[in-house]
Design a protein around this motif. Structure first.
Motif, PDB file in Angstrom:
ATOM      1  N   VAL A   4       1.111  12.777  -3.288  1.00 39.53           N
ATOM      2  CA  VAL A   4       2.307  12.526  -4.100  1.00 39.53           C
ATOM      3  C   VAL A   4       3.547  13.029  -3.376  1.00 39.53           C
ATOM      4  CG1 VAL A   4       3.486  13.248  -6.218  1.00 39.53           C
ATOM      5  CG2 VAL A   4       1.159  12.398  -6.321  1.00 39.53           C
ATOM      6  N   MET A   5       3.435  14.198  -2.727  1.00 38.53           N
ATOM      7  CA  MET A   5       4.583  14.737  -1.998  1.00 38.53           C
ATOM      8  C   MET A   5       4.995  13.786  -0.876  1.00 38.53           C
ATOM      9  SD  MET A   5       5.209  18.275  -2.707  1.00 38.53           S
ATOM     10  CE  MET A   5       5.131  19.246  -1.244  1.00 38.53           C
ATOM     11  N   ALA A   6       3.991  13.216  -0.191  1.00 40.62           N
ATOM     12  CA  ALA A   6       4.306  12.318   0.921  1.00 40.62           C
ATOM     13  C   ALA A   6       4.933  11.023   0.403  1.00 40.62           C
ATOM     14  CB  ALA A   6       3.043  12.014   1.716  1.00 40.62           C
ATOM     15  N   LEU A   7       4.419  10.522  -0.733  1.00 44.39           N
ATOM     16  CA  LEU A   7       4.906   9.245  -1.253  1.00 44.39           C
ATOM     17  C   LEU A   7       6.258   9.379  -1.933  1.00 44.39           C
ATOM     18  CD1 LEU A   7       1.569   7.967  -2.809  1.00 44.39           C
ATOM     19  CD2 LEU A   7       2.750   6.921  -0.879  1.00 44.39           C
ATOM     20  N   LYS A   8       6.536  10.586  -2.417  1.00 43.17           N
ATOM     21  CA  LYS A   8       7.746  10.812  -3.206  1.00 43.17           C
ATOM     22  C   LYS A   8       9.007  10.455  -2.433  1.00 43.17           C
ATOM     23  CE  LYS A   8       8.883  15.034  -4.314  1.00 43.17           C
ATOM     24  NZ  LYS A   8       9.008  16.364  -4.970  1.00 43.17           N
TER      25      LYS A   8
ATOM     26  N   PRO B  74      -0.841   5.040  -8.432  1.00 42.84           N
ATOM     27  CA  PRO B  74      -1.575   3.902  -7.847  1.00 42.84           C
ATOM     28  C   PRO B  74      -1.630   3.950  -6.324  1.00 42.84           C
ATOM     29  CG  PRO B  74      -0.078   3.125  -9.544  1.00 42.84           C
ATOM     30  CD  PRO B  74       0.217   4.579  -9.350  1.00 42.84           C
ATOM     31  N   ASN B  75      -0.583   4.485  -5.705  1.00 43.55           N
ATOM     32  CA  ASN B  75      -0.592   4.559  -4.250  1.00 43.55           C
ATOM     33  C   ASN B  75      -1.369   5.760  -3.732  1.00 43.55           C
ATOM     34  OD1 ASN B  75       1.030   2.405  -2.812  1.00 43.55           O
ATOM     35  ND2 ASN B  75       2.407   2.932  -4.476  1.00 43.55           N
ATOM     36  N   ALA B  76      -1.523   6.778  -4.580  1.00 47.35           N
ATOM     37  CA  ALA B  76      -2.186   8.006  -4.124  1.00 47.35           C
ATOM     38  C   ALA B  76      -3.678   7.977  -4.415  1.00 47.35           C
ATOM     39  CB  ALA B  76      -1.550   9.219  -4.815  1.00 47.35           C
ATOM     40  N   ILE B  77      -4.118   7.040  -5.264  1.00 43.17           N
ATOM     41  CA  ILE B  77      -5.452   7.168  -5.855  1.00 43.17           C
ATOM     42  C   ILE B  77      -6.595   6.876  -4.877  1.00 43.17           C
ATOM     43  CG2 ILE B  77      -5.834   4.841  -6.758  1.00 43.17           C
ATOM     44  CD1 ILE B  77      -6.507   6.238  -9.445  1.00 43.17           C
ATOM     45  N   THR B  78      -6.385   5.983  -3.928  1.00 43.79           N
ATOM     46  CA  THR B  78      -7.501   5.568  -3.074  1.00 43.79           C
ATOM     47  C   THR B  78      -8.163   6.744  -2.338  1.00 43.79           C
ATOM     48  OG1 THR B  78      -6.334   3.501  -2.807  1.00 43.79           O
ATOM     49  CG2 THR B  78      -8.224   3.854  -1.397  1.00 43.79           C
TER      50      THR B  78
END
Lengths: 281, 321
Positions: A162-166, A191-195
């Motif tokens: 989440v930190m990276a995607l934020k 959704p982007n972090a879940i995989t």
């Protein structure tokens, strides 16, 4: 990119195909245990105690004359149920904690990080033992103990994702459109972090099955007569010189299951091409 | 001059960085005391080198980050005083196009999903067949094929993605659009197309743009008013795109632009000296160390923005007339 093609890629590799078939067989055996097991798991026949493998009892019998194959098939239910349930609970809680910590930051994030780092420094088995000492032995406390033992791992992984995607621009774009935290978290970040989290969960299920077997071996897991691979091995230690199959076959069941899960998880990582994202944690 | 649609007053944003847990904290004023009006229906360009605070200014203008002090008002409404619900309402009227078209679209969203997201967030999601029509209109508007709707961002080129970014920004028919270096990460041939597109929409919808760039020649072509920033402060506002820069820094920036015609190329005087650390600005003029017109007064006293004869403003003790 889409799920179908990743699954197809996975099944086309020998590693993926073999592990998928083995896992499939184990899952079917566990689900259909009462139908396919040749005997009941609790039927004792002391005259047939410690029988070596034969046509009537393919894997032999234990010290109470119970059919080992039937007990291993029923034991698969316990192992899989505990592994899957506890990791699912752990994953859901870890994702919620990690996403909230990574997204909102601040004092909450610091508190979560300290607790996670603390629990990370204990071996999982120690955490689980402490919890069972508090909760008392049994199937439910085994599940809770395993969930808590793996919580740190999922919290950490989700938080890092989440930190990276934020800082991705599309998050800022979403905020510029007027979106609130809920929309940003549930429509974009999770959704982007879940995989990678799901794949880590897959691999952790193998570890959880070993942990369940270990706790069962100590008599802290499922209580008799519920069959558990760990408990079966434990009772086999007493007969190791007269009836070694009692300890060998449940041990093999654990090994095959865990190897299959790990191979499958590994193949999944390659199929989804997320090895790099997992290593960042 | 028309009344400003957006006005910033004494706007500042400081970032505090601390060295570890016990290190002393340092403050960087990314944007320092900016007062600026963006005239309605006009294009205001902001130029400056990287790190001068122009992107921070863009985000402050939309309240994507909070100001440390000062205020921004949009159409007479002060943004800082709005609650979440009112802020969401007003965001329909102000939008942003981002620099990096590669990360400005969610990789898991189809282009149609991305284009519909502003409607979804604002609770204006069209129902039934109008949903498809909306997407078709938007794609058509920015010159993309209808088949693009079902594509994922990774299937598009940078220029195509930037078109999607523009269509998404214009979906709710905003009045004010911040363009944060919209062409900086595109090929030169694509840059011209994107600028042309932005120019057409500006005229068609009477949009007010805040155009952030480090390319002064592009800004001169595209903008009605030019703001030059240096280390968080406005050093010059040029009221017309062809106005002669009076601040030595603006002049240096302009001279550094590349002229395609060899006959028009000048001998560029490279700027000497060092940029002061943004964490420790000198007491006087921040540009003093690199300036050709520097005097003792410049090192002592910070020049204030003052009106010029040409209708602009300049912060310099010794401007080039």
């Amino acid at each position: 990119m889409d799920k179908d093609s990743a699954l197809m890629r996975l099944l086309r590799t020998p590693r993926g195909a073999i592990s998928a078939v083995v896992l499939g067989v184990i899952v079917i055996a566990a689900v259909l245990a009462p139908v396919i097991a040749p005997y009941g798991y609790a039927i004792q026949n002391l005259r047939l105690a410690n029988m070596e493998p034969s046509a009537a009892h393919w894997l032999g019998t234990d010290e109470f004359g119970r059919d080992l194959l039937s007990r291993i098939i029923h034991g698969a239910r316990t192992s899989l149920a505990v592994g899957v349930t506890s990791i699912t609970i752990s994953m859901v809680c870890g994702m919620a904690l990690g996403a909230a910590a990574g997204y909102f930051g601040g004092a909450f994030d610091r508190a979560v990080t300290v607790v996670v780092d603390l629990s990370w420094s204990f071996p999982e088995i120690l955490l689980a033992l402490i919890l069972i000492a508090i909760l008392g032995p049994g199937l439910a406390s085994t599940m809770i103990a395993i969930s808590v033992a793996y919580l740190a791992q999922f919290t950490r992984l989700t938080r890092a994702q989440v930190m990276a995607l934020k800082s991705e621009t599309y998050i800022e774009a979403t905020i510029a459109m007027g979106a609130g935290s809920g929309h940003v978290l549930f429509r974009h970040l999770l959704p982007n972090a879940i995989t990678p989290v799901i794949v880590a969960g897959m691999l952790a299920t193998g570890d959880a099955i070993i942990l369940e077997a270990t706790l069962g071996f100590f008599g802290l897991g499922a209580q008799p007569p519920t069959p558990s691979w760990g408990a079966m091995m434990s009772s086999g230690t007493a007969q190791i010189f007269i009836a070694p199959w009692i300890i060998i076959f449940p041990g093999l069941a654990i090994a095959i299951t865990v190897i299959a899960i790990n191979l499958f998880g590994d193949a999944l990582i390659d199929a989804l091409d997320i090895r790099k994202r997992l290593r960042e944690n | 001059m028309t009344t400003p649609l957006v006005s910033m007053h004494g706007l500042s944003r400081a970032f505090v960085s601390s060295k570890g847990m016990f290190g002393e904290s340092r403050t960087m004023r990314a944007v320092d005391d900016v007062t600026l009006g963006l005239p309605a229906g006009k294009v205001t360009g902001v130029v400056g080198e990287s790190g001068c605070g122009k992107s921070t200014l863009a985000r402050l203008a939309l309240r994507l980050i909070e100001a440390t002090s000062g205020s921004v008002s949009f159409d007479g409404v002060e943004l800082g005083g709005l609650g979440p619900a009112e802020m969401r309402q007003i965001r329909r009227r102000m939008q942003m196009v981002f620099q990096d078209p590669y990360s400005s679209l969610d990789p898991r969203y189809t282009i149609a999903d991305s284009l519909l997201e502003p409607f979804a967030i604002q609770g204006l999601m069209p129902v039934g067949a109008t949903r498809k029509e909306r997407v078709a209109e938007l794609l058509d508007m920015v010159g993309l094929a209808q088949s693009t709707a079902s594509n994922f961002p990774h299937q598009l080129s940078g220029g195509q993605r930037q078109r999607v970014g523009i269509a998404r920004a214009l979906a709710l028919k905003p009045q004010f659009v911040v363009l944060d270096e919209p062409t900086a990460s595109l090929d030169v041939s694509i840059q011209a197309q994107i600028i042309e597109l932005l120019e057409r929409f500006q005229q068609q919808f009477g949009l007010t743009y805040l155009f952030i760039s480090h390319d002064l020649s592009l800004v001169r072509y595209f903008c009605n008013q030019i703001v030059v920033m240096y280390l968080g402060r406005i050093v010059e506002v040029m009221a017309a795109p062809d106005a002669r820069p009076q601040h030595p820094y603006s002049r240096a920036l302009l001279e550094s632009t590349f002229a395609p015609d060899p006959a028009k190329r000048r001998i560029v005087q490279p700027l000497g000296g060092e940029i002061p650390s943004p964490f420790a600005l000198p007491p006087g003029c921040a540009f003093a160390a690199r300036c050709a017109n520097v005097s003792e007064r410049c090192r002592r006293e910070r020049p204030a923005l003052a009106d010029t004869d040409a209708g602009g403003r300049v912060a310099c003790h010794h401007p080039n007339r």
